[in-house]
Design a protein around this motif. Sequence first.
Motif, PDB file in Angstrom:
ATOM      1  N   GLU A 267     -60.166 -57.664 110.903  1.00 54.55           N
ATOM      2  CA  GLU A 267     -61.552 -57.258 110.635  1.00 54.55           C
ATOM      3  C   GLU A 267     -61.600 -55.811 110.141  1.00 54.55           C
ATOM      4  N   ARG A 268     -60.811 -54.950 110.755  1.00 57.38           N
ATOM      5  CA  ARG A 268     -60.810 -53.555 110.312  1.00 57.38           C
ATOM      6  C   ARG A 268     -60.330 -53.426 108.876  1.00 57.38           C
ATOM      7  N   TRP A 270     -60.451 -55.699 106.545  1.00 57.11           N
ATOM      8  CA  TRP A 270     -61.436 -56.308 105.655  1.00 57.11           C
ATOM      9  C   TRP A 270     -62.623 -55.379 105.424  1.00 57.11           C
ATOM     10  N   GLN A 271     -63.060 -54.703 106.474  1.00 56.54           N
ATOM     11  CA  GLN A 271     -64.253 -53.862 106.374  1.00 56.54           C
ATOM     12  C   GLN A 271     -63.959 -52.485 105.794  1.00 56.54           C
ATOM     13  N   GLU A 272     -62.807 -51.897 106.172  1.00 58.13           N
ATOM     14  CA  GLU A 272     -62.530 -50.523 105.785  1.00 58.13           C
ATOM     15  C   GLU A 272     -61.565 -50.398 104.612  1.00 58.13           C
TER      16      GLU A 272
END
Length: 507
Positions: A267-268, A270-272
Amino acid sequence: MFRRRYGRTELKRNRGSAWRGFAPWALVAVCLIGLLLRLKGIDSPFVDFHGWRQGDTAAVARYFYEREFNLLRPQLPYYGAPPNYAELEFSLVPALTAGLYYIFGEAPWVARTVIILFSLWSLVSVYRIGAHFWGLWPGLVAALTMAVQPFYVYFSRSFQPDVPMLALSLAALADFLVWSREGSLSHARRGCIWLTLAVLVKPPAAIVYLPLSLWWWSAYRSRRSYSLAVGLAYLITPFAALLIYLLSIHGIAEHPFVSGIAASFTERLWQEGIPADWYGDVGRGIFFFVCTPVFVLPALLGLLRGLFFKERLWIVAWMAGLAGFFLLAGSHVLNNLQYYFLPAVPLAAILVGLSTERLTVGQRGLLRSATAASLALLVLVGGSFLVSASFQRLLPERWLRYQPWTYERWYQLDDKVLKVGRALEQITPAEALLVIAEESPRSLYYSRRFGWFIPPEECSAEYLAGVRAEGAGYLIWPYEKPPAHLGGLAGEWHPEGFWLFDLGKMF
């Protein structure tokens, strides 16, 4: 990719004669050097560098030994009363350690010896990989590099599953290469078992699938017997075993560490995306931890040698797997959990071995080959010393802060943790649940109690009321000044360095 300088028949003859003579003794000598370096602090308690991570592994081994020997039900001492099951990696290392506890008793040297033995196995496997491609001397140099590399030496006696994961992964690669060369199905089966255990012990072992896939493709094109079946077994068995294991424990575990960490990393990313400081952290880690930086020049020379010759495909694939893992971990994790750089160490060692290949391949006789390899390594390592001596002026200031490459401080012990933990074991009831206001559960582990740990700034009256309702009996405040934000509670100061508060009198 599997073409060699010599024909297959000549290689087999040379390899066989070497193994019957010099090679086994040289490899034994390398392993003895590695063993001697790893004996430092072998009986030290788990309060040295990354002691909290070692304490987690040691806690699982302790509860296998004292409570329930079940590899599918690992427990941790924090986050509540027992049984406190957690979704951890497959607990092969704690299980082996707990089995030895039944013979020798619970002692740090027993646990560290398990890791040391795995690390020595990894030296043998690195030799086998290097010797498969380039012969005796590059293989021995690669093994010697891992034997003396200070970053690997430290973690080779640190009680955590990373080095066993590497040892199992390298053994899987070495046995796979034997199958690709000789068609030995026993080696193929053994390699599949090692790879399955490696992925179970720690899923980042999947990094080796990238070079492995290229080696398999070459064997498949060469019409190696049972190549399709071997490829499917290596692909399916490890991940099927991991899935079965996680499903078996996920339903009863209170803390989904493995799947939770994987989801948070993904998730990190993908988002950052890739943060700006990621490149610097990776470069810093490769320079100081993987090359340390004594092996910078030979590793660089070996990389250039490999990238411009037939080995480039699988070397690039291995590097791509490492880069993907580093991306998933992120710069913050890489900067704080240095052992995430361990998967890069074997490849760097192999490249160091490769740097000597051109100088030894034409030499006849063991003495002349040994002299050529030693001189080459001496010149390259000496040049690296000159590079490392000048890095204070050449490298960015951000790379130099805290000087993490001074490994001597990693062996230093935090005596306060031991004093607090052992005092709590004496003054609190055996079944008491404790709340410790600190960043890690190390004191909780040494108190031999279950309970909770929480950063001191988050230790509020509301939180204490909640854990008191779950059975918490005592609050431990390991600081000189009592917690003023809790309203001036009445507690007892202990000379080991902590305040003890009876939660039963507070609520």
